[in-house]
Design a protein around this motif. Structure first.
Motif, PDB file in Angstrom:
ATOM      1  N   LEU A  20       0.858  -1.342  -0.043  1.00  0.00           N
ATOM      2  CA  LEU A  20       0.135   0.222  -0.034  1.00  0.00           C
ATOM      3  C   LEU A  20       0.900   1.365  -0.085  1.00  0.00           C
ATOM      4  O   LEU A  20       0.243   2.050  -0.929  1.00  0.00           O
ATOM      5  CB  LEU A  20      -0.768   0.223   1.437  1.00  0.00           C
ATOM      6  N   PHE A  21       1.858   1.261   1.064  1.00  0.00           N
ATOM      7  CA  PHE A  21       2.984   2.402   0.956  1.00  0.00           C
ATOM      8  C   PHE A  21       3.841   2.609  -0.570  1.00  0.00           C
ATOM      9  O   PHE A  21       4.313   3.608  -0.702  1.00  0.00           O
ATOM     10  CB  PHE A  21       3.201   2.620   1.839  1.00  0.00           C
ATOM     11  N   ALA A  22       3.872   1.324  -0.904  1.00  0.00           N
ATOM     12  CA  ALA A  22       4.885   1.404  -1.958  1.00  0.00           C
ATOM     13  C   ALA A  22       4.144   2.247  -3.276  1.00  0.00           C
ATOM     14  O   ALA A  22       4.416   2.812  -3.510  1.00  0.00           O
ATOM     15  CB  ALA A  22       5.399   0.234  -2.414  1.00  0.00           C
ATOM     16  N   LEU A  23       2.963   1.988  -3.527  1.00  0.00           N
ATOM     17  CA  LEU A  23       2.087   2.037  -4.227  1.00  0.00           C
ATOM     18  C   LEU A  23       2.119   3.566  -4.140  1.00  0.00           C
ATOM     19  O   LEU A  23       1.660   4.688  -5.013  1.00  0.00           O
ATOM     20  CB  LEU A  23       0.681   1.013  -4.096  1.00  0.00           C
ATOM     21  N   MET A  24       1.816   4.329  -3.180  1.00  0.00           N
ATOM     22  CA  MET A  24       1.485   5.767  -2.430  1.00  0.00           C
ATOM     23  C   MET A  24       3.052   6.233  -3.041  1.00  0.00           C
ATOM     24  O   MET A  24       2.643   7.419  -3.402  1.00  0.00           O
ATOM     25  CB  MET A  24       1.489   5.648  -1.598  1.00  0.00           C
ATOM     26  N   ALA A  25       3.675   5.667  -2.514  1.00  0.00           N
ATOM     27  CA  ALA A  25       5.309   6.200  -2.247  1.00  0.00           C
ATOM     28  C   ALA A  25       6.233   6.739  -4.557  1.00  0.00           C
ATOM     29  O   ALA A  25       5.945   7.851  -4.821  1.00  0.00           O
ATOM     30  CB  ALA A  25       6.610   5.766  -1.528  1.00  0.00           C
ATOM     31  N   GLY A  30       5.738   9.963  -9.627  1.00  0.00           N
ATOM     32  CA  GLY A  30       5.521  10.275 -10.637  1.00  0.00           C
ATOM     33  C   GLY A  30       4.773  11.481 -10.940  1.00  0.00           C
ATOM     34  O   GLY A  30       4.517  12.001 -11.553  1.00  0.00           O
ATOM     35  N   ARG A  31       3.866  12.243  -9.291  1.00  0.00           N
ATOM     36  CA  ARG A  31       2.695  13.322  -9.409  1.00  0.00           C
ATOM     37  C   ARG A  31       3.761  14.428  -9.311  1.00  0.00           C
ATOM     38  O   ARG A  31       3.237  15.283 -10.129  1.00  0.00           O
ATOM     39  CB  ARG A  31       1.948  13.384  -8.218  1.00  0.00           C
ATOM     40  N   THR A  32       5.225  14.183  -8.031  1.00  0.00           N
ATOM     41  CA  THR A  32       5.602  15.398  -8.363  1.00  0.00           C
ATOM     42  C   THR A  32       6.818  15.828  -8.934  1.00  0.00           C
ATOM     43  O   THR A  32       7.520  16.838  -9.188  1.00  0.00           O
ATOM     44  CB  THR A  32       6.110  15.263  -6.815  1.00  0.00           C
ATOM     45  N   THR A  33       7.416  15.203 -10.495  1.00  0.00           N
ATOM     46  CA  THR A  33       8.198  15.410 -10.775  1.00  0.00           C
ATOM     47  C   THR A  33       7.706  14.772 -12.187  1.00  0.00           C
ATOM     48  O   THR A  33       7.222  13.813 -12.557  1.00  0.00           O
ATOM     49  CB  THR A  33       9.274  14.177 -10.578  1.00  0.00           C
ATOM     50  N   SER A 212      -4.610   2.961  -1.963  1.00  0.00           N
ATOM     51  CA  SER A 212      -3.590   3.452  -2.229  1.00  0.00           C
ATOM     52  C   SER A 212      -4.428   4.862  -3.114  1.00  0.00           C
ATOM     53  O   SER A 212      -2.915   5.627  -3.069  1.00  0.00           O
ATOM     54  CB  SER A 212      -2.679   2.018  -3.196  1.00  0.00           C
ATOM     55  N   CYS A 213      -5.308   5.693  -3.797  1.00  0.00           N
ATOM     56  CA  CYS A 213      -5.795   6.485  -4.471  1.00  0.00           C
ATOM     57  C   CYS A 213      -6.179   7.347  -4.288  1.00  0.00           C
ATOM     58  O   CYS A 213      -6.890   8.588  -3.882  1.00  0.00           O
ATOM     59  CB  CYS A 213      -6.346   5.557  -5.644  1.00  0.00           C
ATOM     60  N   THR A 214      -6.963   5.997  -2.780  1.00  0.00           N
ATOM     61  CA  THR A 214      -8.419   7.164  -2.469  1.00  0.00           C
ATOM     62  C   THR A 214      -7.260   7.483  -0.891  1.00  0.00           C
ATOM     63  O   THR A 214      -7.915   8.993  -0.463  1.00  0.00           O
ATOM     64  CB  THR A 214      -9.097   6.194  -1.641  1.00  0.00           C
ATOM     65  N   ILE A 215      -6.291   7.313  -0.067  1.00  0.00           N
ATOM     66  CA  ILE A 215      -5.899   8.150   0.725  1.00  0.00           C
ATOM     67  C   ILE A 215      -5.222   9.591   0.330  1.00  0.00           C
ATOM     68  O   ILE A 215      -5.300  10.596   1.137  1.00  0.00           O
ATOM     69  CB  ILE A 215      -5.060   7.077   1.696  1.00  0.00           C
ATOM     70  N   PRO A 216      -4.303   9.245  -1.120  1.00  0.00           N
ATOM     71  CA  PRO A 216      -3.661  10.797  -1.148  1.00  0.00           C
ATOM     72  C   PRO A 216      -5.126  11.777  -1.873  1.00  0.00           C
ATOM     73  O   PRO A 216      -4.845  13.387  -2.278  1.00  0.00           O
ATOM     74  CB  PRO A 216      -3.302  10.068  -2.560  1.00  0.00           C
ATOM     75  N   LYS A 221      -2.995  15.102  -1.821  1.00  0.00           N
ATOM     76  CA  LYS A 221      -3.561  15.762  -2.855  1.00  0.00           C
ATOM     77  C   LYS A 221      -5.464  15.948  -3.571  1.00  0.00           C
ATOM     78  O   LYS A 221      -5.323  15.317  -4.165  1.00  0.00           O
ATOM     79  CB  LYS A 221      -2.765  15.906  -4.054  1.00  0.00           C
ATOM     80  N   LYS A 222      -5.933  16.914  -2.460  1.00  0.00           N
ATOM     81  CA  LYS A 222      -7.630  16.730  -2.185  1.00  0.00           C
ATOM     82  C   LYS A 222      -7.619  17.068  -4.320  1.00  0.00           C
ATOM     83  O   LYS A 222      -7.152  18.046  -5.046  1.00  0.00           O
ATOM     84  CB  LYS A 222      -8.197  17.535  -1.632  1.00  0.00           C
ATOM     85  N   GLY A 223      -8.735  16.333  -4.683  1.00  0.00           N
ATOM     86  CA  GLY A 223      -9.231  16.836  -6.125  1.00  0.00           C
ATOM     87  C   GLY A 223      -8.255  16.302  -7.434  1.00  0.00           C
ATOM     88  O   GLY A 223      -8.741  16.097  -8.592  1.00  0.00           O
ATOM     89  N   ALA A 224      -7.389  15.857  -7.588  1.00  0.00           N
ATOM     90  CA  ALA A 224      -6.674  14.417  -7.955  1.00  0.00           C
ATOM     91  C   ALA A 224      -6.820  13.432  -8.390  1.00  0.00           C
ATOM     92  O   ALA A 224      -5.896  12.669  -8.133  1.00  0.00           O
ATOM     93  CB  ALA A 224      -5.229  15.134  -7.755  1.00  0.00           C
ATOM     94  N   TRP A 225      -8.282  12.816  -7.994  1.00  0.00           N
ATOM     95  CA  TRP A 225      -8.470  11.363  -6.674  1.00  0.00           C
ATOM     96  C   TRP A 225      -7.852  10.741  -8.642  1.00  0.00           C
ATOM     97  O   TRP A 225      -7.427  10.298  -8.595  1.00  0.00           O
ATOM     98  CB  TRP A 225      -9.814  11.007  -6.968  1.00  0.00           C
ATOM     99  N   LEU A 226      -8.782  10.850  -9.798  1.00  0.00           N
ATOM    100  CA  LEU A 226      -8.455  10.480 -11.200  1.00  0.00           C
ATOM    101  C   LEU A 226      -6.682  10.608 -10.998  1.00  0.00           C
ATOM    102  O   LEU A 226      -6.648   9.472 -11.606  1.00  0.00           O
ATOM    103  CB  LEU A 226      -9.325  11.105 -12.466  1.00  0.00           C
ATOM    104  N   GLN A 227      -6.177  11.043 -11.386  1.00  0.00           N
ATOM    105  CA  GLN A 227      -4.793  11.191 -11.649  1.00  0.00           C
ATOM    106  C   GLN A 227      -3.829   9.823 -10.467  1.00  0.00           C
ATOM    107  O   GLN A 227      -3.246   9.450 -11.070  1.00  0.00           O
ATOM    108  CB  GLN A 227      -4.127  12.606 -11.323  1.00  0.00           C
ATOM    109  N   HIS A 228      -4.296  10.017  -9.447  1.00  0.00           N
ATOM    110  CA  HIS A 228      -4.184   9.105  -8.141  1.00  0.00           C
ATOM    111  C   HIS A 228      -4.768   7.206  -8.762  1.00  0.00           C
ATOM    112  O   HIS A 228      -3.868   6.991  -8.997  1.00  0.00           O
ATOM    113  CB  HIS A 228      -4.537   9.372  -6.730  1.00  0.00           C
TER     114      HIS A 228
END
Length: 311
Positions: A20-25, A30-33, A212-216, A221-228
């Protein structure tokens, strides 16, 4: 987990939490760079497509990953991740209204693929359970219930015209009209779909992957669910295609194969999506909105918070 799974031991829980945390990491990488997203969702899968996946996922393999559905799912998820990367980083692209049709269309296609699969599993007539393409399945009314829930989930996709790029350095694709109620309805539907169609893989591909996508989306980062969602789904599918033995041989978490479990999760999915569709219809009717063009939840606190923190 009682009704749903037979979790072998505490070690399995520990490794599950690590995944779970690996997917989030990796999602954050991918999100911040800018280059992180391109490497993860273009260059890595290109290499795997040419040199790894044809060997690990031949048709009819013992893990069920050689079917048309798995391959289509893999590339539709990657198409979403790459498309969202382009919307975020190609100058001026987000200003073209026709480009903003891509997120809802790829999302709807992704859901539709799963709806078709639910109906297909029902058509197999495996009322007492059985194996198809080396995957254990049990047909039942839950497939129809959840197929309907998925159709409702597609119908309630709204507010795509309000998609914009966040003003911070990560340049996230923000969809403010995709508020928590739609996300929860989607999560319940998607978990039921995975439980219905790949039951013995659903601890990972359903429960952990959705978290892994709902927690972020709620806390990072609120509002970016589909991207997550596109990123974490792509990451998980790439891993499964590369190591298909993981969920079946290395660290399996079998479902209970209990018809009550199938019925309950699909009922929750159906009821939540009926409630969402009803609520949305009332708002559209009262405010005289065009659901194909207008944003529906602009008066909600959730919508306003998302716009404020990303503008």
């Amino acid at each position: 987990m009682g009704l749903l799974y037979n979790v072998p031991n505490a070690t399995t829980w520990g490794i599950g939490i690590f995944i779970l945390f690996a997917l989030m990491a990796f999602n954050e990488l991918g999100r911040t760079t800018k280059w992180g997203g391109l490497i993860l969702f273009l260059f890595v899968p290109l290499f795997l497509t040419l040199f790894v996946w044809p060997k690990t996922n031949p048709p009819g393999n013992e893990y069920g990953t050689g079917t048309w559905f798995v391959w289509v799912k893999t590339y539709s998820a990657l198409a979403g991740a790459l498309g969202f990367w382009a919307i975020r980083f190609v100058p001026g692209l987000v200003k073209k209204k026709w480009v903003l049709l891509f997120p809802p269309l790829i999302l709807a296609l992704n859901i539709l693929e799963a709806v078709i699969r639910d109906f297909q599993v029902f058509s197999f007539g495996l009322w007492d359970g059985g194996y198809v393409d080396n995957l254990w399945l049990m047909s039942g009314p839950w497939n129809i219930m959840n197929g309907i829930a998925g159709i409702l989930n597609i119908i309630t996709i709204c507010g795509w015209s309000g998609i914009f790029i966040s003003k911070d350095s990560s340049k996230d694709m923000i969809w403010p009209d995709m508020i928590w109620s739609w996300i929860i309805a989607y999560d319940l539907w998607n978990f039921a779909y995975v439980y219905n169609c790949i039951a013995d893989h659903s601890f990972y591909a359903g429960l952990l992957l959705l978290l892994s996508c709902t927690i972020p989306a709620f806390f990072i980062k609120k509002g970016a669910w589909l991207q997550h969602r596109a990123s974490t789904l792509s990451l998980w599918i790439m891993f499964v295609m590369t190591v298909p033995s993981f969920v079946d041989r290395i660290l399996p978490v079998p479902s209970t194969h209990d018809p009550r479990a199938f019925f309950v999760v699909s009922l929750l999915a159906l009821l939540s999506n009926i409630a969402l569709a009803g609520y949305q219809f009332i708002k559209i009717f009262r405010k005289k909105l065009n659901p194909l063009k207008d944003e529906i939840y602009t008066d909600s606190r959730d919508y306003q918070t998302i716009v404020k923190i990303n503008s």
